[in-house]
Design a protein around this motif. Sequence first.
Motif, short mmCIF file in Angstrom:
data_model
loop_
_atom_site.label_atom_id
_atom_site.label_comp_id
_atom_site.label_asym_id
_atom_site.label_seq_id
_atom_site.Cartn_x
_atom_site.Cartn_y
_atom_site.Cartn_z
N PHE A 231 97.77 81.27 23.69
CA PHE A 231 97.36 82.60 24.13
C PHE A 231 97.93 82.89 25.52
CE2 PHE A 231 94.26 84.02 21.02
CZ PHE A 231 94.00 82.84 20.33
N ILE A 232 98.43 84.13 25.69
CA ILE A 232 98.91 84.58 27.00
C ILE A 232 98.18 85.88 27.34
CG2 ILE A 232 100.87 85.42 28.32
CD1 ILE A 232 102.67 83.59 26.73
N LEU A 233 97.51 85.88 28.50
CA LEU A 233 96.72 87.02 28.94
C LEU A 233 97.53 87.86 29.93
CD1 LEU A 233 93.92 88.46 29.08
CD2 LEU A 233 93.33 86.87 30.93
N ARG A 234 97.58 89.18 29.68
CA ARG A 234 98.34 90.08 30.57
C ARG A 234 97.44 91.24 30.98
NH1 ARG A 234 102.17 88.46 26.54
NH2 ARG A 234 104.01 87.46 27.47
N ASP A 235 97.64 91.72 32.22
CA ASP A 235 96.80 92.82 32.69
C ASP A 235 97.53 94.16 32.71
OD1 ASP A 235 96.94 92.19 36.32
OD2 ASP A 235 98.50 92.38 34.79
N HIS A 257 93.92 94.24 22.12
CA HIS A 257 93.86 95.18 23.23
C HIS A 257 92.52 95.00 23.95
CE1 HIS A 257 93.82 99.58 24.80
NE2 HIS A 257 94.37 98.76 25.67
N LEU A 258 92.57 94.72 25.26
CA LEU A 258 91.37 94.30 25.98
C LEU A 258 90.70 95.41 26.78
CD1 LEU A 258 92.60 90.86 27.31
CD2 LEU A 258 91.12 91.29 25.36
N ARG A 259 91.37 96.52 26.99
CA ARG A 259 90.77 97.58 27.82
C ARG A 259 89.46 98.06 27.19
NH1 ARG A 259 90.03 99.15 32.84
NH2 ARG A 259 89.96 101.39 33.12
N GLY A 260 88.37 97.95 27.93
CA GLY A 260 87.07 98.39 27.43
C GLY A 260 86.40 97.42 26.49
N TRP A 305 88.32 81.36 30.74
CA TRP A 305 88.88 82.39 29.87
C TRP A 305 88.00 83.64 29.88
CZ3 TRP A 305 93.38 83.40 27.86
CH2 TRP A 305 94.29 82.36 27.61
N ILE A 306 86.70 83.46 29.78
CA ILE A 306 85.78 84.61 29.76
C ILE A 306 85.90 85.40 31.06
CG2 ILE A 306 83.34 85.27 29.81
CD1 ILE A 306 82.81 83.06 27.79
N LYS A 307 85.93 84.70 32.18
CA LYS A 307 86.03 85.37 33.48
C LYS A 307 87.33 86.16 33.59
CE LYS A 307 85.72 84.42 38.45
NZ LYS A 307 85.57 83.36 39.49
N ALA A 308 88.43 85.54 33.15
CA ALA A 308 89.74 86.20 33.26
C ALA A 308 89.82 87.40 32.32
CB ALA A 308 90.84 85.20 32.93
N ILE A 309 89.31 87.26 31.10
CA ILE A 309 89.37 88.36 30.13
C ILE A 309 88.48 89.51 30.58
CG2 ILE A 309 88.82 89.04 27.75
CD1 ILE A 309 89.64 86.16 26.93
N GLN A 310 87.31 89.19 31.14
CA GLN A 310 86.41 90.24 31.65
C GLN A 310 87.08 91.05 32.74
OE1 GLN A 310 82.98 87.87 32.71
NE2 GLN A 310 81.84 88.53 30.89
N SER A 311 87.81 90.38 33.61
CA SER A 311 88.50 91.05 34.70
C SER A 311 89.58 91.99 34.17
CB SER A 311 89.13 90.02 35.64
OG SER A 311 89.88 90.65 36.65
#
Length: 317
Positions: A231-235, A257-260, A305-311
């Motif tokens: 997995f690669i997380l991008r903002d 898609h992570l927005r919201g 992971w949870i902290k990073a995804i929440q941000s």
Amino acid sequence: MEPTTIREGYLVKKGTLLNSWKVVWVVLADDAIEFYKKKTDNSPKGMIPLKDAKLTSPCQDFTKRTLVFKVSTAKNQDHFFQASHLEEREVWVKDIKRALTCLQGGKKFARKSTRRSIRLPENVNLSELYVLMKDQDSGVKELKVEKDKRLFNHCFTGNNVIDWLISEGKARNRAEGLMLATGLLNEGFLLPAGDVSKDGAEKGAECVFLDQIEALYYFGHRRKNWKVRKFILRDDPAYIHYYDATKGEDDPLGSIHLRGSVVTAVEYVPDSKRQEVDGNLFEIITSDEVHYYLQAATADERKDWIKAIQSVAKMGK
């Protein structure tokens, strides 16, 4: 007589005094709700009497939390619970509603059979029907629908389901199709999407399927086989992409898609077997209510992971 246990399982509960949400083991009896710090505890952290209590679902008191329902006691104490997925919230709400109705009428709680209550023939196999409906070539076609300024991916309308059941010879008419679709909805093979279908599903003790073009539904998000992925997380944009761990990063297998979206630690995955997946689980619920379950290697890794995804879900573009 000892109270009868109706349902038990993990839910997220808001603290009574502190504004914190924690996973607790919840036991619904015919006259009260008890909650425990752990499933193995002998004594509960608290008890909510159901006599003259009120249930609110969906509960809109928290703008950043979905899938919340509220139980208000006769003494006006509010207790908030959050389910990890839509199907889970609906079964809890349905059983609590029925328990409240039985208490009010002085009756003993009795679980209704979906098959009997909607008169499904004994030879109907809802699991097989669900598999046929999900067939990519000959099943119900999933659509992308924009409604009330919201975008619903992988959904379909109520009347399309009835049309498909009749065209495939699974129902002789729309009345029979409604019985089958209601059975699929009650068993969690179909899930409501949008206000119209949710209103129908939340009326009374039984879910009601709507043969309407305005009523939107999803397939129930049943567990698939677990696979190791990179997995690669991008903002920018706010996505998490996943790849075959044995190959490169040129061609992702998929993206979320992570927005919201909402991400929470969970203790189990619906419909999974304990020995197949255990520990360090978390869930991502996207803004259009698609659910993804992931497992980290360690508890610390899950927390990171949870902290990073929440941000990213809050601040990403």
